[in-house]
Enzyme design. Structure first.
Site, PDB file in Angstrom:
ATOM      1  N   ASP A   1       4.819  73.861  59.859  1.00  0.00           N
ATOM      2  CA  ASP A   1       4.358  74.356  58.553  1.00  0.00           C
ATOM      3  C   ASP A   1       4.761  75.814  58.340  1.00  0.00           C
ATOM      4  O   ASP A   1       4.944  76.563  59.287  1.00  0.00           O
ATOM      5  CB  ASP A   1       2.830  74.211  58.506  1.00  0.00           C
ATOM      6  CG  ASP A   1       2.299  74.313  57.085  1.00  0.00           C
ATOM      7  OD1 ASP A   1       3.107  74.253  56.135  1.00  0.00           O
ATOM      8  OD2 ASP A   1       1.076  74.456  56.924  1.00  0.00           O
TER       9      ASP A   1
ATOM     10  N   GLU B   1       2.950  62.446  51.461  1.00  0.00           N
ATOM     11  CA  GLU B   1       2.490  63.300  50.361  1.00  0.00           C
ATOM     12  C   GLU B   1       3.594  64.261  49.876  1.00  0.00           C
ATOM     13  O   GLU B   1       3.519  64.811  48.781  1.00  0.00           O
ATOM     14  CB  GLU B   1       1.270  64.132  50.788  1.00  0.00           C
ATOM     15  CG  GLU B   1      -0.024  63.324  50.926  1.00  0.00           C
ATOM     16  CD  GLU B   1      -0.051  62.396  52.145  1.00  0.00           C
ATOM     17  OE1 GLU B   1       0.506  62.774  53.200  1.00  0.00           O
ATOM     18  OE2 GLU B   1      -0.602  61.282  52.029  1.00  0.00           O
ATOM     19  N   ASN B   2       4.634  64.464  50.702  1.00  0.00           N
ATOM     20  CA  ASN B   2       5.689  65.420  50.338  1.00  0.00           C
ATOM     21  C   ASN B   2       6.541  64.969  49.143  1.00  0.00           C
ATOM     22  O   ASN B   2       7.258  65.781  48.550  1.00  0.00           O
ATOM     23  CB  ASN B   2       6.607  65.719  51.533  1.00  0.00           C
ATOM     24  CG  ASN B   2       5.972  66.613  52.583  1.00  0.00           C
ATOM     25  OD1 ASN B   2       6.309  66.554  53.762  1.00  0.00           O
ATOM     26  ND2 ASN B   2       5.034  67.470  52.179  1.00  0.00           N
ATOM     27  N   TRP B   3       6.421  63.687  48.753  1.00  0.00           N
ATOM     28  CA  TRP B   3       7.150  63.223  47.559  1.00  0.00           C
ATOM     29  C   TRP B   3       6.676  63.949  46.305  1.00  0.00           C
ATOM     30  O   TRP B   3       7.353  63.937  45.283  1.00  0.00           O
ATOM     31  CB  TRP B   3       6.976  61.710  47.367  1.00  0.00           C
ATOM     32  CG  TRP B   3       7.550  60.876  48.474  1.00  0.00           C
ATOM     33  CD1 TRP B   3       6.852  60.173  49.410  1.00  0.00           C
ATOM     34  CD2 TRP B   3       8.938  60.641  48.759  1.00  0.00           C
ATOM     35  NE1 TRP B   3       7.711  59.524  50.264  1.00  0.00           N
ATOM     36  CE2 TRP B   3       9.001  59.784  49.888  1.00  0.00           C
ATOM     37  CE3 TRP B   3      10.139  61.067  48.177  1.00  0.00           C
ATOM     38  CZ2 TRP B   3      10.207  59.358  50.447  1.00  0.00           C
ATOM     39  CZ3 TRP B   3      11.341  60.630  48.732  1.00  0.00           C
ATOM     40  CH2 TRP B   3      11.368  59.791  49.850  1.00  0.00           C
TER      41      TRP B   3
END
Ligand code: FPP
Length: 232
Positions: free
Chosen positions: A11, A58-60
């Site tokens: 991250d 969730e990164n979409w």
């Protein structure tokens, strides 16, 4: 105390880039180089499996430009480093769902997986289009199908559920590291983390070094892992 399986949430790429006056994607670009250095260091340290959170379900939600950029990183990474990974006997694997990934990226990932499949050294396991809740739901569906088709009784025990997860072939997760100061799990390896040690480090992924990894492992070795029991 041996560390067999380490997982990392890489991250802070975006914030690192911003702090340098750069665009977010430059943080990811630098992140790939760090990923290479840490994979090599982990292999040298005798870690058996290194699982890296490269792209979550969730990164979409990110901009199409950023998603497009992230999806091109495997091609860049393997064109630059696959030869070295082969020489180091490293095996590439993936957890997550291939289907939604752009076809060109799928081909690159599958080719790296196929080319390294007989390697017997460290496993470099990419979590791509991975979400742990989804992994658990898919595991439940698989189990249910086995029960409904009378392949097994409806008598699942806790210790057996691992075999329905995407990590079924790997040793238990010993240590999870998250960079950039966030103290969250973010839908990563929820089941597998039950008795893992956690390390949250305050530096962004682009500044993570093999020395930082060594410090995390030192910390891990100082931990008293009791797995819910009492120290003998
Ligand atoms: C999180 O930082 C990082 C990611 C979402 C992507 C991580 C991917 C790589 C480092 C490379 C992947 C490479 C291969 C070969 C698969 P962030 O963007 O969420 O940072 P921020 O929290 O500062 O915005």
């Amino acid at each position: 105390m041996n560390v067999r399986h380490v997982a990392i949430i890489m991250d802070g790429n975006g914030r690192w880039a911003k702090a340098q006056g750069k665009v977010r994607t430059e943080g990811h670009f630098k992140g790939v180089e760090v990923l290479h250095d840490i994979a090599i260091a982990a292999n040298d340290l005798g870690i058996e499996v290194l699982t890296l959170y490269a792209f979550s379900t969730e990164n979409w939600k990110r901009s199409a430009d950023e998603v497009g950029y992230l999806m091109k990183l495997p091609a860049y990474f393997f064109s630059r480093f696959l030869k070295e990974l082969m020489e180091k006997n490293i095996r590439i694997t993936m957890i997550g769902e291939m289907e939604q990934i752009p076809i060109d990226t799928q081909k690159v990932l599958q080719s790296a997986i196929d080319q390294t499949k007989n390697n017997t050294g460290m496993v470099l396991n990419f979590a791509m289009n991975y979400g742990s809740q989804r992994e658990i739901v898919l595991g439940i569906r698989k189990y249910t199908e086995e029960v409904l088709s009378k392949k097994r009784e409806n008598n699942l025990e806790v210790g057996e559920f691992d075999q329905y997860l995407m990590t079924s072939e790997f040793p238990p997760l010993d240590l999870m590291i998250r960079t950039s100061g966030e103290c969250r799990i973010s839908n990563f390896l929820l089941w597998q983390l039950a008795y893992s040690e956690l390390e949250f480090v305050d530096i962004p992924w682009p500044e993570f070094t093999k020395e930082t990894l060594a410090t995390c492992l030192e910390q891990f070795k100082k931990r008293d892992r009791r797995f819910g029991g009492v120290k003998s």
